[in-house]
Scaffold this motif. Structure first.
Motif, PDB file in Angstrom:
ATOM      1  N   ALA A  17       0.841  -1.201   0.000  1.00 28.31           N
ATOM      2  CA  ALA A  17       0.000   0.000   0.000  1.00 28.31           C
ATOM      3  C   ALA A  17       0.878   1.254   0.000  1.00 28.31           C
ATOM      4  CB  ALA A  17      -0.924  -0.006   1.218  1.00 28.31           C
ATOM      5  N   HIS A  22      -1.059   4.133  -1.876  1.00 31.27           N
ATOM      6  CA  HIS A  22      -2.455   4.015  -1.411  1.00 31.27           C
ATOM      7  C   HIS A  22      -2.507   3.734   0.086  1.00 31.27           C
ATOM      8  CE1 HIS A  22      -2.956   2.905  -5.721  1.00 31.27           C
ATOM      9  NE2 HIS A  22      -3.957   3.747  -5.581  1.00 31.27           N
ATOM     10  N   ILE A  23      -1.650   4.388   0.841  1.00 37.11           N
ATOM     11  CA  ILE A  23      -1.532   4.033   2.255  1.00 37.11           C
ATOM     12  C   ILE A  23      -2.852   4.183   3.000  1.00 37.11           C
ATOM     13  CG2 ILE A  23      -0.774   6.329   3.089  1.00 37.11           C
ATOM     14  CD1 ILE A  23       0.664   2.925   4.212  1.00 37.11           C
ATOM     15  N   VAL A  25      -5.718   3.107   2.257  1.00 35.26           N
ATOM     16  CA  VAL A  25      -6.599   1.919   2.248  1.00 35.26           C
ATOM     17  C   VAL A  25      -6.355   1.029   3.471  1.00 35.26           C
ATOM     18  CG1 VAL A  25      -6.814   1.862  -0.269  1.00 35.26           C
ATOM     19  CG2 VAL A  25      -5.103   0.418   0.855  1.00 35.26           C
ATOM     20  N   VAL A  26      -5.145   1.138   4.043  1.00 32.00           N
ATOM     21  CA  VAL A  26      -4.808   0.241   5.160  1.00 32.00           C
ATOM     22  C   VAL A  26      -5.762   0.445   6.340  1.00 32.00           C
ATOM     23  CG1 VAL A  26      -3.048  -0.343   6.874  1.00 32.00           C
ATOM     24  CG2 VAL A  26      -2.401   0.014   4.484  1.00 32.00           C
TER      25      VAL A  26
ATOM     26  N   SER B  66      -4.808  -3.894   0.042  1.00 30.79           N
ATOM     27  CA  SER B  66      -3.616  -3.129  -0.312  1.00 30.79           C
ATOM     28  C   SER B  66      -3.104  -3.450  -1.711  1.00 30.79           C
ATOM     29  CB  SER B  66      -2.509  -3.457   0.691  1.00 30.79           C
ATOM     30  OG  SER B  66      -2.156  -4.811   0.532  1.00 30.79           O
TER      31      SER B  66
END
Lengths: 197, 177
Positions: A17, A22-23, A25-26, B66
């Motif tokens: 991620a 896309h950090i 989304v974690v 992710s």
């Protein structure tokens, strides 16, 4: 082992991620996962309560013990550490039969009852799985379903000419998996015992 | 044979619900009281699984959302194509032990896209039908009795899942290939 799998999934997920930018989304995924965990448990309350009631009746009526005695020849081989007509055997057999018939709703509560009975026989610190529990779960997770109803339904919806033509191939594949499950369980039990784990 | 088994599935629970209370009554068990006595533990048993399920599902959810799974698929698909396995079924193979819902979603999507009677459709149907959500079951069953050290359970579970996968591919090639 479960430690490594758990940690690996978490770390890989966060690294990917971060690497793909896309950090965010974690956090969302973590909370969604937690939500699913709680709602799954809540959904289980009703069926577990219901089946625990029925199973108590079956136990008091002597049916669970009767079932355990009937299947002695097979279970004696698979579960040498469980006394021959222990109620755990009855619950295990009921769980596996429900699995076989594809009755997921009934299979889970019976499986949990089997685990409770096996836990009574667990001479370790009660936080570590016993040999019999490992064997039971190896059988349970690889158990044959004679009719995979869900997937047949989906095939039907999408216009299959023969929705049930996968029944034979499914039984073949599960039989292979189940054989390996029993074999791996035996092998690993010996190895772990020798190492005193 | 097929209709016999499906009839058996339909009748099994009603028969259990008829026979168990009846036999209990005939053997002098106070049925209502005993049912309630047993059912009492239901709430506690279900609630006890929450921390275990949350722990496992958080990790699975992060792994999935992710894109780590897609990375794994891309890594393995060239190898799989070499041995005659369509790469399309790989996400299913990876998801199957982790998440029942996600695996069903993937197989439904493949059946929709390629048709239920195509090779991929038949293969993924076989894979879906022959395997189970190993991690969920281990977490739930062990969690319900407070066990956190699974010893070799995951290894034997995954060995069985892998065998089922290989067997599915083999038999699908034989029967539908």
């Amino acid at each position: 082992m479960v430690n490594y799998v758990w940690l690996a999934m978490m770390i890989c997920g966060i690294l990917v991620a971060a690497g793909t930018g896309h950090i965010e989304v974690v956090t969302k995924a973590a909370l969604e996962g937690a939500q699913t965990g709680v709602s799954t448990a809540i959904d289980l309350i009703a069926i577990i309560t219901f089946w625990l009631g029925i199973m108590k009746l079956a136990e008091k009526a002597g049916l669970v013990r009767g079932l355990a005695i009937m299947v002695r020849p097979i279970t004696g081989f698979l579960f040498p550490s469980v006394p021959k007509d222990h109620p755990a055997m009855g619950a295990i057999v009921m769980n596996l039969s429900a699995n076989l018939l594809g009755l997921g709703n009934a299979a889970t509560p019976m499986g949990l009852i089997a685990m409770q009975e096996l836990q009574k026989l667990n001479w370790s610190d009660k936080k570590t799985a016993s040999d019999a529990m490992c064997t039971f779960l190896a059988l349970n997770t690889s158990c044959i379903t004679l009719i995979p109803t869900t997937i047949i339904g989906i095939r039907l919806i999408y216009g299959s000419q023969d929705p049930t033509q996968i029944v034979g191939t499914t039984i073949f594949a599960t039989a292979c998996g189940m054989s390996i499950a029993i074999f791996a369980d035996r092998l690993l039990r010996t190895i772990y015992r020798r190492q005193g784990r | 044979m097929f209709s016999l088994i499906s009839d058996l599935s339909r009748w099994a629970i009603p028969i259990v619900l008829l026979v168990v209370p009846l036999v209990a009554h005939l053997r002098g068990v106070n049925v209502f009281e005993t049912f309630v006595e047993g059912a009492e533990a239901g709430f506690g048993t279900a609630i006890k699984t929450i921390p275990y399920l949350v722990a496992m599902l958080v990790s699975i959810s992060v792994f999935r959302a992710s894109g780590a799974m897609d990375v794994l698929v891309n890594l393995f698909s060239p190898v799989l194509n070499l041995v005659g396995v369509p790469a399309e079924v790989l996400p299913h193979a990876i998801m199957r032990p982790l998440s029942g819902g996600a695996a069903l979603g993937i197989s439904t999507d493949l059946i929709k896209t390629y048709g239920p009677d195509s090779f991929i459709g038949n293969l993924v149907s076989t894979m879906q039908g022959s395997s189970d959500t190993t991690f969920y079951i281990l977490t739930l069953y062990f969690g319900s009795v407070g066990i956190s050290r699974y010893r070799y359970s995951i290894i034997s579970g995954l060995a069985a899942d892998f065998t089922t996968l290989v067997a599915s591919i083999y038999i699908a090639h034989k029967v539908f290939g």
